[in-house]
Design a protein around this motif. Sequence first.
Motif, PDB file in Angstrom:
ATOM      1  N   VAL A   1       0.964  -1.119   0.012  1.00  0.00           N
ATOM      2  CA  VAL A   1       0.083   0.116  -0.072  1.00  0.00           C
ATOM      3  C   VAL A   1       1.053   1.145  -0.153  1.00  0.00           C
ATOM      4  O   VAL A   1       1.706   1.376   0.801  1.00  0.00           O
ATOM      5  N   LEU A   2       0.572   2.344  -0.995  1.00  0.00           N
ATOM      6  CA  LEU A   2       1.231   3.569  -0.966  1.00  0.00           C
ATOM      7  C   LEU A   2       0.176   4.461  -0.324  1.00  0.00           C
ATOM      8  O   LEU A   2      -0.909   4.592  -0.836  1.00  0.00           O
ATOM      9  N   GLY A   3       0.571   4.893   0.959  1.00  0.00           N
ATOM     10  CA  GLY A   3      -0.344   6.060   1.298  1.00  0.00           C
ATOM     11  C   GLY A   3       0.308   7.205   1.844  1.00  0.00           C
ATOM     12  O   GLY A   3       1.600   7.544   1.509  1.00  0.00           O
ATOM     13  N   ASP A   4      -0.460   8.051   2.508  1.00  0.00           N
ATOM     14  CA  ASP A   4      -0.022   9.272   2.913  1.00  0.00           C
ATOM     15  C   ASP A   4      -0.544   9.223   4.542  1.00  0.00           C
ATOM     16  O   ASP A   4      -1.626   9.079   4.728  1.00  0.00           O
ATOM     17  N   THR A   5       0.308   9.853   5.195  1.00  0.00           N
ATOM     18  CA  THR A   5      -0.044   9.700   6.918  1.00  0.00           C
ATOM     19  C   THR A   5      -1.004  10.693   7.182  1.00  0.00           C
ATOM     20  O   THR A   5      -1.751  10.205   8.082  1.00  0.00           O
ATOM     21  N   LYS A   6      -1.346  11.614   6.317  1.00  0.00           N
ATOM     22  CA  LYS A   6      -2.436  12.664   6.616  1.00  0.00           C
ATOM     23  C   LYS A   6      -3.646  12.002   5.884  1.00  0.00           C
ATOM     24  O   LYS A   6      -5.011  12.722   5.997  1.00  0.00           O
TER      25      LYS A   6
ATOM     26  N   PRO B   1      -5.029   6.111  -1.245  1.00  0.00           N
ATOM     27  CA  PRO B   1      -3.940   5.070  -1.329  1.00  0.00           C
ATOM     28  C   PRO B   1      -3.947   4.114  -2.864  1.00  0.00           C
ATOM     29  O   PRO B   1      -5.000   4.159  -3.700  1.00  0.00           O
ATOM     30  N   VAL B   2      -2.890   3.584  -2.880  1.00  0.00           N
ATOM     31  CA  VAL B   2      -2.490   2.666  -4.039  1.00  0.00           C
ATOM     32  C   VAL B   2      -2.247   1.501  -3.362  1.00  0.00           C
ATOM     33  O   VAL B   2      -1.309   1.296  -2.543  1.00  0.00           O
ATOM     34  N   LEU B   3      -2.968   0.277  -4.166  1.00  0.00           N
ATOM     35  CA  LEU B   3      -2.705  -0.924  -3.740  1.00  0.00           C
ATOM     36  C   LEU B   3      -2.016  -1.841  -4.711  1.00  0.00           C
ATOM     37  O   LEU B   3      -2.711  -1.703  -5.858  1.00  0.00           O
TER      38      LEU B   3
ATOM     39  N   ARG C   1       1.908  -4.248   3.482  1.00  0.00           N
ATOM     40  CA  ARG C   1       3.015  -3.503   4.044  1.00  0.00           C
ATOM     41  C   ARG C   1       2.740  -2.131   3.547  1.00  0.00           C
ATOM     42  O   ARG C   1       2.626  -1.986   2.404  1.00  0.00           O
ATOM     43  N   ILE C   2       2.901  -1.223   4.296  1.00  0.00           N
ATOM     44  CA  ILE C   2       2.213   0.021   3.852  1.00  0.00           C
ATOM     45  C   ILE C   2       3.782   1.206   3.930  1.00  0.00           C
ATOM     46  O   ILE C   2       4.543   0.844   4.577  1.00  0.00           O
TER      47      ILE C   2
END
Length: 64
Positions: free
Chosen positions: A11-16, A58-60, A35-36
């Motif tokens: 997962v590609l994400g952003d903490t906010k 998010p990108v999965l 795993r992020i």
Amino acid sequence: MYEHVNKDLVVLGDTKCSYCKEGIQLLKGRGTSFRIFYIDQDPSVRKAFDTLKVDGVPVLISRK
């Protein structure tokens, strides 16, 4: 970057990002192994994200 991750999903994400937080809770609830990587915490993750040419997180990414 994530070639050696031993999980079902990356997962590609952003903490906010509220969608990222909701998605993570959904994945945890379903027992999915993942795993992020956060694009706002690691420049190499941001660079990989930028190469995907997607509109947001998010990108999965399936590892199966």
